[in-house]
Design a protein around this motif. Structure first.
Motif, PDB file in Angstrom:
ATOM      1  N   GLY A 280      -3.202  -2.771   4.941  1.00 27.44           N
ATOM      2  CA  GLY A 280      -1.857  -3.006   4.429  1.00 27.44           C
ATOM      3  C   GLY A 280      -1.688  -2.673   2.959  1.00 27.44           C
ATOM      4  O   GLY A 280      -0.649  -2.941   2.379  1.00 27.44           O
ATOM      5  N   GLY A 281      -2.720  -2.103   2.327  1.00 26.07           N
ATOM      6  CA  GLY A 281      -2.569  -1.627   0.961  1.00 26.07           C
ATOM      7  C   GLY A 281      -2.881  -2.617  -0.139  1.00 26.07           C
ATOM      8  O   GLY A 281      -2.699  -2.307  -1.305  1.00 26.07           O
ATOM      9  N   PHE A 282      -3.360  -3.795   0.177  1.00 23.89           N
ATOM     10  CA  PHE A 282      -3.730  -4.774  -0.841  1.00 23.89           C
ATOM     11  C   PHE A 282      -5.186  -4.553  -1.232  1.00 23.89           C
ATOM     12  O   PHE A 282      -6.011  -4.193  -0.398  1.00 23.89           O
TER      13      PHE A 282
ATOM     14  N   GLN B  64      -4.436 -16.547  -0.275  1.00 26.37           N
ATOM     15  CA  GLN B  64      -3.014 -16.842  -0.512  1.00 26.37           C
ATOM     16  C   GLN B  64      -2.277 -15.588  -0.979  1.00 26.37           C
ATOM     17  O   GLN B  64      -1.173 -15.296  -0.516  1.00 26.37           O
ATOM     18  N   GLU B  65      -2.880 -14.820  -1.878  1.00 25.52           N
ATOM     19  CA  GLU B  65      -2.262 -13.581  -2.356  1.00 25.52           C
ATOM     20  C   GLU B  65      -2.107 -12.572  -1.214  1.00 25.52           C
ATOM     21  O   GLU B  65      -1.095 -11.883  -1.119  1.00 25.52           O
ATOM     22  N   LEU B  66      -3.118 -12.499  -0.363  1.00 21.77           N
ATOM     23  CA  LEU B  66      -3.048 -11.617   0.804  1.00 21.77           C
ATOM     24  C   LEU B  66      -1.900 -12.013   1.723  1.00 21.77           C
ATOM     25  O   LEU B  66      -1.135 -11.162   2.177  1.00 21.77           O
TER      26      LEU B  66
ATOM     27  N   ALA C 175       3.255 -10.997   4.076  1.00 23.34           N
ATOM     28  CA  ALA C 175       4.583 -11.531   4.407  1.00 23.34           C
ATOM     29  C   ALA C 175       5.683 -10.673   3.782  1.00 23.34           C
ATOM     30  O   ALA C 175       6.700 -10.398   4.414  1.00 23.34           O
ATOM     31  N   ALA C 176       5.461 -10.232   2.549  1.00 26.38           N
ATOM     32  CA  ALA C 176       6.453  -9.383   1.872  1.00 26.38           C
ATOM     33  C   ALA C 176       6.601  -8.041   2.576  1.00 26.38           C
ATOM     34  O   ALA C 176       7.689  -7.494   2.647  1.00 26.38           O
TER      35      ALA C 176
END
Length: 109
Positions: free
Chosen positions: A48-50, A98-100, A105-106
């Motif tokens: 997902g690009g993170f 949490q950041e993931l 979600a975004a």
């Protein structure tokens, strides 16, 4: 030299724990700080690009090399980065989770 061996063993064990936690959703790449002094030594690439950069240390009291705070701070502003060691490992991985979740979600909304 002994600290480098301990740090290498810690990073190997940490990589296994990261792979167990996120499985096929992450690729862990070990970076060579000799190419760019101070760059964190682990890059985590997520589906997902993170991405995240982690600088592994054997303890909270381990010596921090020149430029490491600069690059950890810079990369944290770009996506996610942190110093990680046994004393804060669970907190860092939970913050990363949490950041993931926020990122995923975004992307869905």
């Amino acid at each position: 030299k002994e600290d480098a061996l301990l740090e290498g063993a810690y990073k190997t064990a940490l990589t296994k724990r990261i792979n167990k936690r996120w499985g096929s959703r992450v690729v862990v790449v070990r970076l060579d700080s000799a190419l760019k002094q101070g760059v964190p030594d682990m890059l985590l690439l997520f589906h997902g690009g993170f991405w995240a950069a982690l600088e592994g240390k054997t303890s909270a009291k381990s010596k921090i090399q020149p430029n490491q705070p600069y690059y950890v701070d810079l990369m944290d502003k770009l996506c996610f980065a942190a110093f990680i060691y046994p004393e804060n490992e669970e907190a860092v991985l939970n913050e990363l989770q949490q950041e993931l979740e926020n990122h995923w979600a975004a992307r869905l909304s």
